[in-house]
Design an enzyme around this catalytic site. Structure first.
Site, PDB file in Angstrom:
ATOM      1  N   HIS A   1      16.771  47.215   1.649  1.00 24.32           N
ATOM      2  CA  HIS A   1      15.880  48.284   1.200  1.00 24.32           C
ATOM      3  C   HIS A   1      14.989  47.861   0.036  1.00 24.32           C
ATOM      4  CE1 HIS A   1      18.540  51.653   3.126  1.00 24.32           C
ATOM      5  NE2 HIS A   1      18.072  50.777   3.998  1.00 24.32           N
ATOM      6  N   HIS A  27      18.877  45.083  13.173  1.00 25.18           N
ATOM      7  CA  HIS A  27      19.353  45.964  14.235  1.00 25.18           C
ATOM      8  C   HIS A  27      19.834  45.183  15.453  1.00 25.18           C
ATOM      9  CE1 HIS A  27      17.671  50.094  12.901  1.00 25.18           C
ATOM     10  NE2 HIS A  27      17.969  49.336  11.846  1.00 25.18           N
TER      11      HIS A  27
END
EC number: 1.11.1.21
Length: 723
Positions: free
Chosen positions: A252, A89
């Site tokens: 993920h 992020h």
């Protein structure tokens, strides 16, 4: 008394922007004039970082990652996935359009990014790393530490990274130049046009999110619509389909999402809205919510049965089982295995004696439903090594995209391979020109048939592509010779062709005549030609100046140039050349200030460069726009003198709302033409104050000297080899 109960002062200060919201903002250019941090002016971060024992630093980070703290839960007794999300992020705010965002500066520590909904609880990840930052102090920036922690995290869970480079210096304030979007509330999206395209210049599809809504567009579980959003947002940060799929699948493979609670108490206020006693920590849940578990995204569950191991679990689960949407415990849409699908369970993140069923996001299902993404995912499943390498390289690109050319990369883990997205420039295999050769070449350039305007505009066009945001562009490499820059309208391709042919002839004659190993590049000739023209123009005005010149630039080849990626550097307007693209719906002065910021210019440098370029007549297509002088090509302060003269009355032109005509107040005779990028220097109070200084009778010499300094700065912005 809680700070929530303290009323704001009745004398709360209102800024000029509050009173006059349409006022041109030049304040962020002032950031380029100073280092707002507490470090010494002569502190060399690159030198300090190089002295670190990187293995020791990584060991310290590893200890943090694998040592749970009482004050913040560690999923599976491991903070690795948490650190990956933090690093992702931090870097994922990068956008190719203007090079802004990204990991540089460690700006995740500042508003608004620190308080975006998508960054909920990442303030805790940075607090976990504070002992490491405190130990190494100024020798390890937050910007480097955040990315390094992400690398250590994936390595600690069994993955081999492609490499790591340090060299990101910390900012000590947010980048005020960034436009994050038009929305007035987080998690809103008012940035799509009628064709479904995100507004030009923006990266994410939703305000306050890094990319897209994980539930699906507008919070609806529509995988195909989600795939469109994914492709668009990831392309905005220069990722292709394979890189996008690799990043999502690789990221993920680790960890889980958090949506254990759907009550109002699940989230306290974000850091910027939190009470003072929280000491900068946001999202403090109520006691009842905290007992039920952490809530971040509102989606709950892991993707695989081994959330802290690198394996093929994510890819296999996604492709081999059927999934259907349902509302999870956090009240958000997520996907669960259809009845009868026997997906291997995972341990609960906080209770290893309890098992939970893996889930998928709408954005995951998008990779299965979209034909192009599915083909890539099936290839990954058939070739695990290819998947691993794709993720390693995509992760490296994600976390290093905004660092610029390879010579800025520091540390023992920098890969030997140079990637095309790093805009490689070849090393010189010859001796650069010296003072004698420089003087000889200046004379030859000035004796050619090229005009002052051609020499100045070509040098400016080559150098002004530089963006300090991501250290791309600039004169080194002479990519103005190559596509796509060679064909950009702003560069006047037909005239540019003439200039380049002349330079190529001068280069060939000079290089063929040398037997001592000395050579000159087109890149150096372009800059040298601009410098020579300015020296001549200053001499014509009565000033003897020498524009500094540092040889050593080389010429990039077409195969070293990512043509599609370089399109992002094409200006839609250039206030320095008074170029305005047809149909432009932004004010020219706003784009001028934005361009000046990307060139790391101060308000004074921007002002003097515009005034000098106008005096030189260096305008697009040699138009008279802003050329407020009767002696174009001579380096005078006439632009400022005539712009500020009360002898002229300005009126908007009927041909364009960006163009203005100046008339003699006494006779009504038409005198000048200019654009908003000209008139702003008489209209804006701060810019007018600077213009007045340069317009004074006794300050023309200062103007000439300041122009030379600012010009020289732009010409060598990309010369990282000189640092």
């Amino acid at each position: 008394m809680s700070s929530d109960n303290v009323s704001p002062s009745p004398n709360t200060r209102r800024s000029n922007r509050d009173w006059w919201p349409n006022r041109l903002d030049v304040d962020f250019l002032k950031q380029n004039a100073r280092d707002p941090g507490p470090l010494d002016e002569d502190f060399d971060y690159a030198e300090a970082f190089q002295e670190l024992d990187l293995d020791e630093v990584k060991a310290d980070i590893e200890e943090v990652i694998t040592t749970p703290k009482e004050w913040w839960p560690a999923d599976y007794d491991h903070y690795g996935p948490f650190m990956i999300r933090m690093a992702w992020h931090s870097a994922g705010t990068y956008r190719a359009y203007d090079g802004r965002g990204g990991a540089a500066g460690g700006r995740q520590r500042f508003a608004p990014i620190s308080s975006w909904p998508d960054n909920a609880n990442l303030d805790k990840a940075r607090r976990l790393l504070w002992p490491v930052k405190q130990k190494y102090g100024r020798s390890l920036s937050w910007a480097d530490l955040i990315i390094l922690a992400g690398n250590v995290a994936v390595e600690s869970m069994g993955f081999r990274t492609f490499g790591f480079a340090g060299g990101r210096e910390d900012d000590f304030e947010p980048d005020e130049a960034v436009d994050w979007g038009p929305e007035k509330e987080f998690e809103m999206q008012q940035r799509f046009d009628k064709a479904g395209e995100i507004q030009e210049g923006l990266g994410a599809s939703v305000m306050g999110l890094i990319y897209v809504n994980p539930e699906g567009p507008d919070g609806q579980p529509d995988p195909m619509a989600s795939a469109e959003n994914i492709r668009q947002t990831f392309s905005r940060m220069a990722m292709d389909d394979t890189q996008t799929a690799a990043l999502i699948a690789g990221g993920h493979t680790f960890g889980k999402v958090h949506g254990a609670n759907s009550t109002e108490e699940a989230h306290g206020p974000e850091p910027e809205a939190a009470p003072i006693e929280n000491m900068g920590l946001g999202w403090q849940s109520g006691e009842e919510a905290a007992e039920e578990g952490v809530t971040t995204s509102g989606i709950e569950g892991p993707w695989t049965s081994s959330p802290t191991d690198w394996d093929m679990g994510y890819v296999d689960n996604l492709l081999e089982y059927e999934w259907e949407p349902e509302k999870g415990p956090g009240g958000a849409w997520q996907w669960t295995p259809k009845e009868g699908e026997d997906v291997e369970s995972a341990p609960d993140a906080q209770n290893p004696d309890r098992e939970v069923t893996p889930m998928m996001l709408t954005t995951d299902i998008a990779l299965k439903r979209d034909p192009e993404y599915r083909e890539i995912m099936e290839t990954f499943q058939e070739n695990p090594m290819e998947f691993g390498m794709a993720f390693a390289k995509a992760w490296y690109k994600l976390t290093h995209r905004d660092m610029g050319p390879p010579e800025r990369f520091l540390g023992p883990e920098v890969p030997e391979e140079t990637m095309i997205w790093q805009d490689p420039i070849p090393d010189a295999d010859y001796d650069p020109i010296g003072e004698e050769e420089i003087a000889e070449l200046k004379t030859e350039i000035l004796d050619s048939e090229l005009s002052t305007q051609q020499l100045v505009k070509t040098a400016w066009a080559s150098a002004s592509t530089y963006r300090d945001s991501d250290k791309r562009g600039g004169a080194n490499g002479a990519r103005i010779r190559l596509e796509p820059q060679r064909s950009w309208q702003v560069n006047e391709p037909t005239e540019l062709e003439t200039v380049l042919e002349t330079y190529e002839g001068i280069q060939a004659e000079f290089n063929d005549s040398r037997s001592d190993g000395t050579r000159v590049s087109i890149a150096d000739l372009i800059v040298l030609g601009g410098n020579a023209a300015i020296e001549q123009a200053a001499a014509d005005a009565g000033y003897d100046v020498e524009v500094p010149f540092e040889p050593g630039r080389t010429d990039a080849a077409a195969e070293q140039t990512d043509t599609e990626s370089f399109e992002a550097l094409k200006p839609e307007a250039d206030g320095f050349r008074n170029y305005i693209k047809d149909g432009l719906d932004r004010r020219a002065e706003e784009i001028l200030v934005d361009e000046a910021d990307l060139l790391d210019l101060t308000p004074e440098e921007m002002t003097v460069l515009v005034g000098g370029m106008r005096a030189l007549g260096a305008t697009y297509q040699n138009s008279d726009l802003g050329v407020l002088t009767d002696r174009p090509g001579t380096l005078t302060n006439d632009f400022f003198v005539n712009l500020l003269s009360m002898d002229t009355e300005w009126q908007q032109s009927p041909e364009s709302d960006q163009v203005y005509d100046g008339y003699d107040r006494r006779t009504g005779e038409h005198k000048w033409r200019g654009t908003r990028a000209d008139l702003i220097f008489g209209s804006h109070d701060e810019l007018r104050a600077i213009a007045e200084a340069y317009a004074a009778d006794d300050d023309e010499k200062m103007f000439v000297e300041d122009f030379v300094d600012a010009w020289s700065k732009v010409m060598k912005l990309d010369r990282f080899d000189l640092e």
